[in-house]
Every structure is written in structure tokens, then in C-alpha cells.
Design a protein around this motif. Structure first.
Motif, PDB file in Angstrom:
ATOM      1  N   TYR A  51      54.369  42.159  42.245  1.00 34.94           N
ATOM      2  CA  TYR A  51      55.804  41.873  42.249  1.00 34.94           C
ATOM      3  C   TYR A  51      56.132  40.708  43.192  1.00 34.94           C
ATOM      4  N   GLY A  52      56.977  39.798  42.706  1.00 32.85           N
ATOM      5  CA  GLY A  52      57.343  38.633  43.487  1.00 32.85           C
ATOM      6  C   GLY A  52      58.192  38.979  44.700  1.00 32.85           C
ATOM      7  N   VAL A  53      57.876  38.353  45.822  1.00 29.22           N
ATOM      8  CA  VAL A  53      58.642  38.512  47.062  1.00 29.22           C
ATOM      9  C   VAL A  53      59.248  37.177  47.482  1.00 29.22           C
ATOM     10  N   GLU A  54      58.431  36.130  47.476  1.00 34.63           N
ATOM     11  CA  GLU A  54      58.895  34.799  47.862  1.00 34.63           C
ATOM     12  C   GLU A  54      58.271  33.754  46.948  1.00 34.63           C
ATOM     13  N   LYS A  55      59.015  32.658  46.783  1.00 35.26           N
ATOM     14  CA  LYS A  55      58.496  31.478  46.103  1.00 35.26           C
ATOM     15  C   LYS A  55      58.746  30.289  47.014  1.00 35.26           C
ATOM     16  N   ILE A  56      57.691  29.552  47.335  1.00 39.76           N
ATOM     17  CA  ILE A  56      57.786  28.462  48.309  1.00 39.76           C
ATOM     18  C   ILE A  56      57.388  27.146  47.651  1.00 39.76           C
ATOM     19  N   PHE A  72      60.881  38.465  39.632  1.00 35.15           N
ATOM     20  CA  PHE A  72      59.788  38.161  38.723  1.00 35.15           C
ATOM     21  C   PHE A  72      58.573  38.987  39.117  1.00 35.15           C
ATOM     22  N   TYR A  73      57.672  39.161  38.175  1.00 34.07           N
ATOM     23  CA  TYR A  73      56.400  39.800  38.475  1.00 34.07           C
ATOM     24  C   TYR A  73      55.323  39.161  37.609  1.00 34.07           C
ATOM     25  N   ILE A  74      54.080  39.297  38.042  1.00 32.39           N
ATOM     26  CA  ILE A  74      52.967  38.770  37.254  1.00 32.39           C
ATOM     27  C   ILE A  74      52.039  39.921  36.884  1.00 32.39           C
ATOM     28  N   ASP A  75      51.368  39.742  35.780  1.00 35.95           N
ATOM     29  CA  ASP A  75      50.395  40.735  35.309  1.00 35.95           C
ATOM     30  C   ASP A  75      49.110  39.981  34.974  1.00 35.95           C
ATOM     31  N   PRO A 105      20.680  38.313  41.417  1.00 37.57           N
ATOM     32  CA  PRO A 105      21.017  37.924  40.038  1.00 37.57           C
ATOM     33  C   PRO A 105      22.460  38.280  39.710  1.00 37.57           C
ATOM     34  N   GLU A 106      23.106  37.425  38.971  1.00 39.34           N
ATOM     35  CA  GLU A 106      24.478  37.661  38.530  1.00 39.34           C
ATOM     36  C   GLU A 106      24.493  37.557  37.013  1.00 39.34           C
ATOM     37  N   HIS A 107      24.931  38.606  36.345  1.00 39.74           N
ATOM     38  CA  HIS A 107      24.751  38.699  34.914  1.00 39.74           C
ATOM     39  C   HIS A 107      25.797  37.933  34.118  1.00 39.74           C
ATOM     40  N   TYR A 108      26.822  37.449  34.762  1.00 32.70           N
ATOM     41  CA  TYR A 108      27.783  36.614  34.068  1.00 32.70           C
ATOM     42  C   TYR A 108      28.303  35.570  35.049  1.00 32.70           C
ATOM     43  N   ARG A 109      28.774  34.504  34.501  1.00 39.70           N
ATOM     44  CA  ARG A 109      29.115  33.360  35.348  1.00 39.70           C
ATOM     45  C   ARG A 109      30.593  33.015  35.298  1.00 39.70           C
ATOM     46  N   VAL A 110      31.204  33.022  34.132  1.00 39.63           N
ATOM     47  CA  VAL A 110      32.609  32.646  33.985  1.00 39.63           C
ATOM     48  C   VAL A 110      33.374  33.809  33.368  1.00 39.63           C
ATOM     49  N   ARG A 111      34.474  34.200  34.034  1.00 37.16           N
ATOM     50  CA  ARG A 111      35.322  35.277  33.522  1.00 37.16           C
ATOM     51  C   ARG A 111      36.679  34.681  33.165  1.00 37.16           C
ATOM     52  N   HIS A 112      37.196  35.071  32.018  1.00 36.76           N
ATOM     53  CA  HIS A 112      38.436  34.506  31.504  1.00 36.76           C
ATOM     54  C   HIS A 112      39.565  35.519  31.653  1.00 36.76           C
ATOM     55  N   PHE A 113      40.685  35.049  32.224  1.00 37.54           N
ATOM     56  CA  PHE A 113      41.847  35.901  32.468  1.00 37.54           C
ATOM     57  C   PHE A 113      43.093  35.243  31.887  1.00 37.54           C
ATOM     58  N   VAL A 114      44.130  36.044  31.750  1.00 40.85           N
ATOM     59  CA  VAL A 114      45.454  35.508  31.467  1.00 40.85           C
ATOM     60  C   VAL A 114      46.393  36.054  32.537  1.00 40.85           C
ATOM     61  N   LEU A 115      47.182  35.170  33.128  1.00 40.98           N
ATOM     62  CA  LEU A 115      48.184  35.554  34.113  1.00 40.98           C
ATOM     63  C   LEU A 115      49.537  35.460  33.426  1.00 40.98           C
ATOM     64  N   GLU A 116      50.154  36.594  33.192  1.00 42.42           N
ATOM     65  CA  GLU A 116      51.466  36.631  32.544  1.00 42.42           C
ATOM     66  C   GLU A 116      52.557  36.604  33.613  1.00 42.42           C
ATOM     67  N   TRP A 117      53.440  35.631  33.518  1.00 41.30           N
ATOM     68  CA  TRP A 117      54.572  35.507  34.443  1.00 41.30           C
ATOM     69  C   TRP A 117      55.814  36.020  33.730  1.00 41.30           C
ATOM     70  N   HIS A 118      56.403  37.094  34.248  1.00 37.31           N
ATOM     71  CA  HIS A 118      57.604  37.691  33.665  1.00 37.31           C
ATOM     72  C   HIS A 118      58.787  37.442  34.601  1.00 37.31           C
ATOM     73  N   GLU A 119      59.831  36.849  34.071  1.00 34.98           N
ATOM     74  CA  GLU A 119      61.033  36.582  34.864  1.00 34.98           C
ATOM     75  C   GLU A 119      62.248  36.748  33.952  1.00 34.98           C
ATOM     76  N   GLY A 120      62.930  37.899  34.091  1.00 33.31           N
ATOM     77  CA  GLY A 120      64.031  38.193  33.191  1.00 33.31           C
ATOM     78  C   GLY A 120      63.512  38.348  31.768  1.00 33.31           C
ATOM     79  N   LEU A 121      64.146  37.647  30.828  1.00 31.41           N
ATOM     80  CA  LEU A 121      63.706  37.679  29.442  1.00 31.41           C
ATOM     81  C   LEU A 121      62.614  36.652  29.158  1.00 31.41           C
ATOM     82  N   TRP A 122      62.322  35.821  30.156  1.00 29.67           N
ATOM     83  CA  TRP A 122      61.358  34.741  29.958  1.00 29.67           C
ATOM     84  C   TRP A 122      59.966  35.182  30.377  1.00 29.67           C
ATOM     85  N   ARG A 123      58.971  34.752  29.625  1.00 26.26           N
ATOM     86  CA  ARG A 123      57.575  35.041  29.949  1.00 26.26           C
ATOM     87  C   ARG A 123      56.728  33.840  29.575  1.00 26.26           C
ATOM     88  N   ASP A 124      55.758  33.536  30.437  1.00 23.20           N
ATOM     89  CA  ASP A 124      54.797  32.486  30.119  1.00 23.20           C
ATOM     90  C   ASP A 124      53.411  32.953  30.526  1.00 23.20           C
TER      91      ASP A 124
END
Length: 245
Positions: A51-56, A72-75, A105-124
Motif C-alpha cells: 500500500y502506498g504511503v508516500e510518493k517522492i 494507490f497500491y501495487i500488486d 548452482p542456481e537453477h534459473y537466471r531470469v524471473r519475469h514479474f508484472v507490477l500492477e499499479w492501482h490508483e482509483g479506477l486507473w491501473r497500469d
């Protein structure tokens, strides 16, 4: 034979180091690497809702603090893991990527994520890829969207400045579609961070030489009381002026 294996090993190490440096160089042309980061970055525990607290916005100028009731919050969600590709150099074929910090040994190298930004009715959505050898540096990836939506693509890097059990601090360095540099302070639960927590977090910005002259405190219920107080002040001033006329 032993000499050939040694030469293949050195060549493989060189190729990996070159590819990693190229991977970061492409993003460093625009965004500075702000590591080292504060806190142990566990990619599994960092996922979920914050959950968002500050934006600088890190722009130099007049010092101001803005209070707003907007929230706003992110997921953060993991999409998939990209396995380490097998090497073409026998007898090192299918040798796992090695974490040089621990020699394990590391069995994987690149991990793919999506960061969802929710702010009111808007999402990106910010599509990011994380190299497990540098877990706090998140270059954005091209999303699998239609061409018209890709014009909103975030081109840049998201970096983890600080992570703890109850808060997360992210820095956004955006070059596309427009140039921006800002950070966000997030908490795992709503209304969780204290003034002492925020003071400690702001020290991180100072150490990273990031300006905090402008600050927006979001989801702040005190913003309504400030507005009411201001309206009362205007009403009293208006009555006072009328009594003098």
C-alpha cells in the motif's frame, strides 16, 4: 583433455560476464545503478500487495509537503521463470548458472514479474525481468500487448532501495514515454508505518543523493481536516472583512 576443459570453462565464464555486463549497460545508459540495497531481497516474499504511503518526485525546487486522500497500491506477481539455457560447450553442457557470490548452482537466471499499479479506477502494468544475480535491479520488459497499448509502455528501470517485513521502497527511473525519476514508500498493511519508520526511510534517500524537497503523502486522512481548517479560515476572514465594511 584437462587443459581443454579449463579453456572451455574460462570461455564460458567470459561469455556469461560479458552478457551480464551488456544486460546492465543497456539500462545504465539512462538509469544509474543505486545498489547496494538495504535489506535481504527475497523475490518470493516481495510479491503480493503493498500500500502506498508516500510518493517522492526527485526534482530540485521549493520544499513542499502535499497531503492527499488519494490512495494507490501495487500488486507484484510472478509470470514465469526463464531457465538457464544449456551451454554449447561440452562437457559443460546443461551446467547450471553459478551464483558467484556463494559458488552454488542456481537453477534459473531470469524471473519475469508484472507490477500492477492501482490508483482509483486507473491501473497500469509494469512488466519487469529480474536477473537473480542482481535482485534489486528490475529492467522493464516489452509487454505482450497490442501496438496501441504499447505506447504506454514504461521504458526504464525499477530498483529496490529498501525492503523490510513491513515496508518496501522502490525507485522508478522512467525514460519512455517521458522522463521521470521518483520513488514510492509502501507498507505491507494500510496505516502501518510510524513517523520513526518514515524518518529512517528518508535517510536512505539522503545516502543515495536523491532530493526529497517535494513529497506527497497519499491516503492521508489528515488531508480532509487540513481542508476543513482552511475553509473555516476563509469563512472567518470573509466575516471579519464584512464586519469592517
Amino acid at each position: 583433455m584437462a587443459l581443454q576443459i579449463r579453456m572451455f570453462s574460462l570461455l564460458l565464464t567470459y561469455v556469461k560476464c560479458f552478457s551480464e555486463n551488456s544486460y546492465y549497460f543497456e539500462n545504465h545508459k539512462y538509469c544509474d545503478d543505486l545498489s547496494p540495497y538495504y535489506g535481504d531481497i527475497n523475490l518470493d516474499s516481495i510479491t503480493g500487495v503493498w500500500y502506498g504511503v508516500e510518493k517522492i518526485p526527485h526534482s530540485k525546487g521549493e520544499y513542499k509537503i502535499e497531503h492527499t486522500r488519494d490512495c494507490f497500491y501495487i500488486d507484484i506477481k510472478e509470470l514465469y521463470i526463464e531457465p538457464t539455457p544449456p551451454t554449447p560447450y561440452p562437457p559443460l553442457t546443461n551446467s547450471p548458472y553459478v551464483n558467484r557470490q556463494f559458488g552454488l548452482p542456481e537453477h534459473y537466471r531470469v524471473r519475469h514479474f508484472v507490477l500492477e499499479w492501482h490508483e482509483g479506477l486507473w491501473r497500469d502494468d509494469y512488466h519487469i525481468k529480474v536477473n537473480t544475480s542482481h535482485k534489486g535491479f528490475w529492467p522493464t520488459d516489452v509487454p505482450s500487448r497490442s501496438v496501441d497499448n504499447m505506447y504506454r509502455f514504461f521504458g526504464g528501470v525499477i530498483q529496490v532501495l529498501k525492503v523490510a517485513n513491513n515496508h518496501l521502497v522502490l525507485n522508478f527511473c522512467m525514460r519512455l514515454p517521458n522522463s521521470q525519476l521518483f520513488s514510492v514508500v509502501l507498507s505491507r498493511n494500510e496505516n502501518q508505518l510510524t513517523g520513526e519508520d518514515l524518518a529512517s526511510i528518508h535517510n536512505v534517500f539522503t545516502m543515495k543523493h536523491l532530493s526529497t524537497s517535494a513529497l506527497k503523502r497519499v491516503c492521508d486522512n489528515s488531508a480532509s481536516s487540513l481542508t476543513v481548517s482552511y475553509l473555516v479560515f476563509l469563512m472567518l476572514s470573509s466575516l471579519l472583512l464584512r464586519s469592517r465594511t
